[in-house]
Design a protein around this motif. Structure first.
Motif, PDB file in Angstrom:
ATOM      1  N   ARG A   1       0.821  -1.205   0.000  1.00 19.71           N
ATOM      2  CA  ARG A   1       0.000   0.000   0.000  1.00 19.71           C
ATOM      3  C   ARG A   1       0.858   1.259   0.000  1.00 19.71           C
ATOM      4  NH1 ARG A   1      -2.795  -1.472   5.225  1.00 19.71           N
ATOM      5  NH2 ARG A   1      -3.443   0.715   5.232  1.00 19.71           N
ATOM      6  N   VAL A   2       1.934   1.252   0.773  1.00 22.29           N
ATOM      7  CA  VAL A   2       2.809   2.428   0.829  1.00 22.29           C
ATOM      8  C   VAL A   2       3.533   2.621  -0.504  1.00 22.29           C
ATOM      9  CG1 VAL A   2       4.767   3.489   2.013  1.00 22.29           C
ATOM     10  CG2 VAL A   2       3.084   2.187   3.322  1.00 22.29           C
ATOM     11  N   ALA A   3       4.001   1.526  -1.097  1.00 20.46           N
ATOM     12  CA  ALA A   3       4.684   1.624  -2.387  1.00 20.46           C
ATOM     13  C   ALA A   3       3.711   2.029  -3.496  1.00 20.46           C
ATOM     14  CB  ALA A   3       5.349   0.289  -2.727  1.00 20.46           C
ATOM     15  N   ASN A   4       2.506   1.479  -3.466  1.00 25.23           N
ATOM     16  CA  ASN A   4       1.510   1.817  -4.485  1.00 25.23           C
ATOM     17  C   ASN A   4       1.128   3.292  -4.438  1.00 25.23           C
ATOM     18  OD1 ASN A   4       1.407  -0.803  -5.436  1.00 25.23           O
ATOM     19  ND2 ASN A   4      -0.386  -1.372  -4.231  1.00 25.23           N
TER      20      ASN A   4
ATOM     21  N   THR B   1      -3.815  13.903  -4.390  1.00 26.50           N
ATOM     22  CA  THR B   1      -3.454  12.506  -4.646  1.00 26.50           C
ATOM     23  C   THR B   1      -2.171  12.378  -5.456  1.00 26.50           C
ATOM     24  OG1 THR B   1      -4.760  12.435  -6.688  1.00 26.50           O
ATOM     25  CG2 THR B   1      -5.881  11.818  -4.636  1.00 26.50           C
ATOM     26  N   GLN B   2      -1.727  13.487  -6.068  1.00 21.52           N
ATOM     27  CA  GLN B   2      -0.541  13.457  -6.925  1.00 21.52           C
ATOM     28  C   GLN B   2       0.688  14.034  -6.223  1.00 21.52           C
ATOM     29  OE1 GLN B   2      -1.071  11.830 -10.012  1.00 21.52           O
ATOM     30  NE2 GLN B   2      -2.971  11.495  -8.846  1.00 21.52           N
ATOM     31  N   ASN B   3       0.663  14.082  -4.908  1.00 24.59           N
ATOM     32  CA  ASN B   3       1.768  14.622  -4.125  1.00 24.59           C
ATOM     33  C   ASN B   3       2.895  13.587  -4.036  1.00 24.59           C
ATOM     34  OD1 ASN B   3       3.523  15.707  -2.249  1.00 24.59           O
ATOM     35  ND2 ASN B   3       1.953  16.170  -0.732  1.00 24.59           N
ATOM     36  N   ALA B   4       3.719  13.550  -5.082  1.00 20.12           N
ATOM     37  CA  ALA B   4       4.793  12.558  -5.136  1.00 20.12           C
ATOM     38  C   ALA B   4       5.917  12.871  -4.156  1.00 20.12           C
ATOM     39  CB  ALA B   4       5.341  12.466  -6.562  1.00 20.12           C
TER      40      ALA B   4
ATOM     41  N   LEU C   1       7.476   6.643   1.764  1.00 19.57           N
ATOM     42  CA  LEU C   1       7.956   5.312   1.399  1.00 19.57           C
ATOM     43  C   LEU C   1       9.397   5.108   1.845  1.00 19.57           C
ATOM     44  CD1 LEU C   1       7.790   2.588  -0.046  1.00 19.57           C
ATOM     45  CD2 LEU C   1       8.305   3.764  -2.198  1.00 19.57           C
ATOM     46  N   GLY C   2      10.248   6.111   1.577  1.00 20.34           N
ATOM     47  CA  GLY C   2      11.648   5.988   1.975  1.00 20.34           C
ATOM     48  C   GLY C   2      11.798   5.832   3.480  1.00 20.34           C
ATOM     49  N   GLY C   3      11.034   6.635   4.227  1.00 15.69           N
ATOM     50  CA  GLY C   3      11.093   6.529   5.675  1.00 15.69           C
ATOM     51  C   GLY C   3      10.562   5.203   6.184  1.00 15.69           C
ATOM     52  N   PHE C   4       9.504   4.713   5.548  1.00 18.61           N
ATOM     53  CA  PHE C   4       8.882   3.453   5.976  1.00 18.61           C
ATOM     54  C   PHE C   4       9.849   2.279   5.848  1.00 18.61           C
ATOM     55  CE2 PHE C   4       6.459  -0.368   4.692  1.00 18.61           C
ATOM     56  CZ  PHE C   4       5.731  -0.577   5.856  1.00 18.61           C
ATOM     57  N   VAL C   5      10.519   2.193   4.706  1.00 13.66           N
ATOM     58  CA  VAL C   5      11.436   1.062   4.513  1.00 13.66           C
ATOM     59  C   VAL C   5      12.669   1.190   5.401  1.00 13.66           C
ATOM     60  CG1 VAL C   5      10.620   0.671   2.157  1.00 13.66           C
ATOM     61  CG2 VAL C   5      12.615   2.132   2.533  1.00 13.66           C
TER      62      VAL C   5
END
Length: 397
Positions: free
Chosen positions: A320-323, A371-374, A381-385
């Protein structure tokens, strides 16, 4: 022998390919209406009716209420085709067509209240949690002004977002959606914008309205229930993914027009066909690749997660985080693709009679959607991993 699927009320369900072909066939007509839609600052009712007749608003609707209950990937593909014709019309289809999926998250009584007499009723939304909300016995009381409710002129209900406050001095305890009837709000025509002007994304003013518990659901909670397989995807995957899918269609529309225009134009300096320029071809090739990559990521996300929900399991948190980042990057990459083509059009691209300039503005506006806030999605995502905590009320309650 082919088996004809039917909704629970006996309505025939078209195939995925039939729906895509209907959307593709509608493209030229929608393109011819795009300037009119922008000038009106609202999608005309006859276009919404064409979407309704084509079955596009039923793709994600549960069969219980006359819908097709299809995989969201079908809706994504329809949006990718419709977006090639008129950006604002496609945006309205995206917003109004994704809400039926959300009714799987409400108490079934909410769907009965909306579709009990007419299963074609349209629902709008404004999820920004900007209004006041307080818990009372049996529900919530809300008030405030909710902005950017796209296509709201065509709707008889609206879904509004709100934060449920915690105890005094404590952070919010939940982020929720509240379903309210048209009688509960006033539409404020404040949609004066440079892009997606035709979406009619006006504000909704609500004054001290009670919303019963069965007209609410948590936007932060993602847990198992007895809802159907196609409704076990995360809300953000379906809603945010739909936003990205329509942006893919918009960008493809710019590519279509660029090919048409550059195929016949000649360089004013040497008289050669502009299409022979290596720089023009390079920009076009790279734009096509960026849009194809965006499309592929969205559809691959569905391919990877569909077997999970069909096993009656929830999509894992890591996916979900990567998606979320895969979805959010679509706006950035499609905007870059369209801007690159626009630069190659030179001065001819500036004229209002050239539809490409409208697509440039529309894609720019669409890419500004939350929704497009990349940027934030990439950092999350970086912090999560790396072991960091996820932001509160984003992936779990």
């Amino acid at each position: 022998m082919n088996t004809v699927l039917k909704s629970e009320i006996g309505q025939d369900i078209p195939s995925e390919q039939e729906l895509i072909e209907r959307a593709r066939a509608m493209g030229p007509w929608l393109r011819s209406r795009a300037a009119e839609v922008e000038a009106a600052r609202c999608v005309p009712a006859d276009i919404i009716e064409k979407f309704r007749e084509a079955g596009f608003l039923r793709v994600l609707q549960p069969r219980r209420w006359g819908g097709y209950e299809m995989n969201p990937s079908v809706f994504f593909k329809v949006l990718m085709e419709v977006g090639r014709g008129c950006c604002s019309s496609a945006w309205n289809l995206m917003i109004l067509g994704v809400h039926p999926w959300e009714f799987s998250l409400f108490d079934p009584r909410a769907g009965d209240d909306v579709w009990g007499q007419d299963d074609s009723v349209i629902v709008a939304s404004s999820y920004a949690p900007v209004g006041a909300c307080r818990k009372v016995e049996g529900g919530y009381v809300i008030s405030g002004r909710w902005p950017t409710s796209s296509g709201t002129d065509h709707a008889e209900w609206a879904i509004l977002g709100a934060m449920v406050p915690g105890e005094e001095g404590q952070p919010p305890v939940d982020r929720i959606a509240l379903l309210v009837p048209r009688s509960a709000y006033t539409i404020i025509d404040d949609w004066q914008v440079c892009g997606l002007a035709g979406t009619g994304s006006k504000s909704l003013q609500v004054r001290e309205t009670f919303v019963p518990d069965h007209h609410t659901h948590s936007l932060a909670d993602y847990s198992m229930s007895d809802r159907g397989d196609m409704y076990l995807f995360p809300f953000t995957q379906v809603f945010n993914g739909s936003v990205s899918a329509v942006i893919v269609g918009m960008a493809q529309g710019a590519i279509d027009l660029f090919i048409e225009q550059m195929g016949t134009r000649r360089n004013s300096g040497n008289g050669k066909l502009t299409s022979t320029s290596p720089y023009v071809k390079d920009r076009l090739g790279n734009a096509i690749s960026m849009v194809r990559s965006s499309r592929a990521r969205l559809l691959m996300m569905q391919i990877e997660t569909t077997p999970i929900v069909e096993r009656r399991e929830l999509v894992p948190l890591a996916s979900r985080v990567a998606n979320a980042l895969d979805i959010a990057r679509v706006g950035r990459e499609c905007e870059q693709a369209v801007q690159s083509l626009f630069k190659a059009l030179a001065a001819r691209g500036l004229y209002l009679e050239n539809p490409v300039q409208r697509i440039v503005r529309d894609v720019m506006a669409a890419a500004n959607h939350i929704t497009q806030n990349a940027d934030d999605s990439a950092g999350i995502l970086g912090g999560f991993v790396m072991g960091e905590q996820l932001p509160p009320l984003s992936y779990t309650r």
